[in-house]
Design a protein around this motif. Structure first.
Motif, short mmCIF file in Angstrom:
data_model
loop_
_atom_site.label_atom_id
_atom_site.label_comp_id
_atom_site.label_asym_id
_atom_site.label_seq_id
_atom_site.Cartn_x
_atom_site.Cartn_y
_atom_site.Cartn_z
N PRO A 5 -46.99 120.39 71.72
CA PRO A 5 -45.96 121.28 71.35
C PRO A 5 -44.76 121.45 72.19
O PRO A 5 -44.83 121.10 73.27
CB PRO A 5 -46.71 122.66 71.18
CG PRO A 5 -47.79 122.34 72.13
CD PRO A 5 -48.16 121.04 72.30
N VAL A 6 -43.70 121.89 71.62
CA VAL A 6 -42.55 122.30 72.45
C VAL A 6 -42.81 123.32 73.39
O VAL A 6 -43.51 124.46 72.79
CB VAL A 6 -41.28 122.64 71.53
CG1 VAL A 6 -40.11 123.08 72.41
CG2 VAL A 6 -40.76 121.33 70.74
N GLU B 208 -47.86 130.99 75.94
CA GLU B 208 -49.29 130.06 76.33
C GLU B 208 -49.01 128.69 76.47
O GLU B 208 -49.52 128.16 77.43
CB GLU B 208 -49.81 130.17 74.76
CG GLU B 208 -51.24 129.64 74.85
CD GLU B 208 -51.76 129.70 73.44
OE1 GLU B 208 -53.02 128.98 73.27
OE2 GLU B 208 -51.29 130.28 72.72
N VAL B 209 -48.03 128.03 75.82
CA VAL B 209 -47.73 126.42 76.01
C VAL B 209 -47.14 126.42 77.55
O VAL B 209 -47.69 125.35 78.11
CB VAL B 209 -46.86 125.84 75.10
CG1 VAL B 209 -46.58 124.49 75.36
CG2 VAL B 209 -47.43 126.09 73.58
N GLN C 224 -47.57 124.17 82.68
CA GLN C 224 -47.33 124.52 84.15
C GLN C 224 -48.59 124.29 85.01
O GLN C 224 -48.74 123.45 86.10
CB GLN C 224 -47.04 125.81 84.29
CG GLN C 224 -46.64 126.29 85.73
CD GLN C 224 -46.24 127.78 85.56
OE1 GLN C 224 -46.89 128.60 85.30
NE2 GLN C 224 -45.04 127.79 86.57
N ALA C 225 -49.82 124.44 84.33
CA ALA C 225 -50.98 124.07 84.85
C ALA C 225 -51.30 122.51 85.13
O ALA C 225 -51.74 122.14 86.25
CB ALA C 225 -52.36 124.81 84.10
N LEU C 226 -50.87 121.83 84.09
CA LEU C 226 -51.12 120.26 84.12
C LEU C 226 -50.02 119.82 85.39
O LEU C 226 -50.44 118.80 85.92
CB LEU C 226 -50.64 119.78 82.68
CG LEU C 226 -51.63 119.76 81.76
CD1 LEU C 226 -51.39 119.28 80.39
CD2 LEU C 226 -53.08 118.87 82.06
N ASN C 227 -48.89 120.46 85.21
CA ASN C 227 -48.10 119.76 86.51
C ASN C 227 -48.64 120.08 87.65
O ASN C 227 -48.50 119.17 88.33
CB ASN C 227 -46.84 120.63 86.33
CG ASN C 227 -45.96 120.30 85.13
OD1 ASN C 227 -45.94 119.26 84.66
ND2 ASN C 227 -44.78 121.25 84.76
N PRO D 196 -36.82 136.23 79.11
CA PRO D 196 -37.51 137.10 80.18
C PRO D 196 -38.88 136.69 80.65
O PRO D 196 -39.14 136.48 81.82
CB PRO D 196 -37.26 138.46 79.71
CG PRO D 196 -36.09 138.34 78.66
CD PRO D 196 -36.33 137.13 78.00
N ALA D 197 -39.57 136.71 79.40
CA ALA D 197 -41.04 136.37 79.92
C ALA D 197 -41.38 134.88 80.38
O ALA D 197 -41.85 134.66 81.54
CB ALA D 197 -41.90 136.38 78.77
N LEU D 198 -40.75 133.85 80.05
CA LEU D 198 -40.58 132.55 80.45
C LEU D 198 -40.04 132.50 81.91
O LEU D 198 -40.70 131.61 82.63
CB LEU D 198 -39.95 131.72 79.39
CG LEU D 198 -40.76 131.52 78.16
CD1 LEU D 198 -40.01 130.84 77.02
CD2 LEU D 198 -42.31 130.68 78.33
N SER D 199 -39.06 133.21 82.15
CA SER D 199 -38.51 133.31 83.48
C SER D 199 -39.46 133.65 84.47
O SER D 199 -39.59 133.29 85.46
CB SER D 199 -37.18 134.02 83.35
OG SER D 199 -36.04 133.57 82.58
N ALA D 200 -40.07 134.91 84.05
CA ALA D 200 -41.02 135.61 85.01
C ALA D 200 -42.37 134.53 85.31
O ALA D 200 -42.82 134.54 86.36
CB ALA D 200 -41.55 136.69 84.45
N LEU D 201 -42.53 133.67 84.31
CA LEU D 201 -43.65 132.67 84.83
C LEU D 201 -43.29 131.49 85.34
O LEU D 201 -44.08 130.85 85.81
CB LEU D 201 -44.14 132.09 83.19
CG LEU D 201 -44.96 133.05 82.37
CD1 LEU D 201 -45.43 132.50 81.13
CD2 LEU D 201 -46.34 133.48 83.28
#
Length: 430
Positions: free
Chosen positions: A97-98, A103-104, A109-112, A139-144
């Motif tokens: 998925p894109v 969640e994705v 990120q864990a795979l990386n 905002p949420a994706l930036s925080a991750l």
């Protein structure tokens, strides 16, 4: 953590001058530089006069996982990067998925982190599925930890979507990276509307698809104050628009690929899908403008747009084959051979475009910007004395869709270190 003593390396001084030096690496950093160092080390490497540089940074790669593991995986892609002398890369989100939700993003990120042997920074998508008019949760994706936001592979078709995305990216302190392409102006083009389209009868893609959307984006960037970065510039007019925007203090930066610097549509003389990419190879005049823009600083970064595909996919006609070429394994050696060695640009200028400007623009904290005591030991050793032919069977990538197979180059990577740990040594590709 192991210590390493690198003996007899050539280190860049000034624009194109070198000094022979030894380096001692411990605890992941350069702790000593000198001539004739004798520090006790777990590993001793004799560079034999090869060129030692800070690890290269590529802000535009496609590692294809999840979704397309037959083309590339995070594990194979990171090996590819290390073989090219890259210690940090930015992975694009146009996967399956894109990467357009929390969640994705967490999964990739864990795979990386699990499979990568280099530093992999992860992009997130601007909008759902790369095509929706609704922007993602920036905002949420930036925080991750999303390094930046892009719909690479797709232009943002609606001006308000781009406007809202720039506002959100600015609020999050992130760069907005744009694949610039107005779909309504493509008209089915598979190569540039120019020499190849006329001579071979292929549908031509006009530069207007790129330049018109870039002009729109630059005005939105001015209105929002966002930090805007254009991916894979291909047209002379785009270079001029960026140059004018910089003069007007719009916060814009740009990248160019090695294939757009070294190839143009006059070189497409038959139905060869290895010469098919998006944006397409433009005219010789466009190529000259790209080089001029890189030399004068209008274009900030060289980025490969490493885009692996299977042999079966690229065996098709230009009309039906997917866009994209591999590039990360060959980029430094091609540009060193064809730009630095003839004196068109200095090695310092090339290093700036492949290390320092990416680090500056994206505010990277964990990379080496120079060979100096205290710097992170992200390093690459290059053989710039011996000629080598690029061969299809030597790639570490799962793919070999390169238009540069058969080209002879200087600058093969000998070794690569990340945080002081060797992640590549010549001969260990397979």
């Amino acid at each position: 953590m192991n210590s390493t003593l690198i003996k007899n390396a050539q280190i860049l001084v000034g624009e194109n001058s070198f000094l022979k030096r030894d380096l001692f690496i411990e605890k992941g950093k350069i702790s000593a530089i000198g001539d004739g160092l004798s520090n006790k080390a777990d590993f001793i490497v004799d560079a034999k006069g090869a060129l030692l540089l800070p690890g290269l940074i590529d802000v535009h790669v496609h590692f294809r996982e999840p979704g397309f593991p037959e083309k590339e995986t995070i594990a194979s892609g990171s090996k590819v990067a290390a073989r090219g002398g890259f210690t940090t890369v930015f992975a694009m989100p146009n996967l399956n998925p894109v990467i357009d939700n929390v969640e994705v993003f967490k999964q990739v990120q864990a795979l990386n982190q699990q499979d990568g042997i280099i530093k992999i920074k992860q992009y997130a998508a601007i909008s759902t599925g790369l095509t929706a008019n609704k922007i993602d949760n920036i905002p949420a994706l930036s925080a991750l930890g999303a390094i930046a936001f892009t719909n690479d592979g797709k232009g943002v078709q609606t001006a308000d979507t781009m406007y809202q995305a720039m506002l959100a990216a600015k609020a999050a302190g992130k760069v907005l990276v744009a694949h610039v392409e107005d779909n309504s102006l493509i008209h089915g083009g598979v190569v540039n509307a120019g020499l190849a389209s006329k001579n071979l009868g292929f549908p031509g893609a006009k530069k207007l698809s790129e330049t018109s959307q870039l002009a729109r984006d630059l005005m939105i960037a001015k209105a929002t104050g966002a930090q805007y970065h254009m991916a894979h510039v291909s047209a002379a007019e785009s270079v001029e628009l960026i140059r004018i925007a910089k003069e007007h203090r719009i916060d814009v930066t740009a990248e160019v690929s090695p294939h757009h610097l070294l190839l143009d549509d006059s070189m497409i003389t038959n139905d060869n899908s290895l010469m098919k990419m998006n944006p397409p190879l433009r005219s010789p005049d466009d190529r000259a403008a790209l080089l001029a823009g890189l030399l004068d600083g209008t274009i900030d970064i060289v980025a490969t747009d490493h885009a692996p595909h299977t042999k079966e996919e690229k065996a098709q006609s230009i009309l039906t084959a997917p866009n994209g070429v591999t590039g990360i394994e060959t980029s430094f050696q091609l540009l060193y051979t064809h730009l630095v060695k003839p004196g068109i640009m200095s090695l310092r200028q090339l290093l700036k475009a492949m290390n320092q400007r990416p680090a500056d623009i994206f505010a990277l904290k964990d990379v080496a910007r120079e060979i100096a005591i205290g710097q992170v030991a992200d390093l690459a050793l290059f053989d710039i004395r011996h000629l080598h032919e690029i061969k299809a069977n030597e790639f570490a990538s799962k793919a070999s869709n390169s238009p540069f197979i058969g080209w002879k180059v200087y600058g093969q990577t000998e070794r690569t270190w990340v945080n002081g740990q060797q992640v590549y040594a010549k001969g260990d590709e397979k």
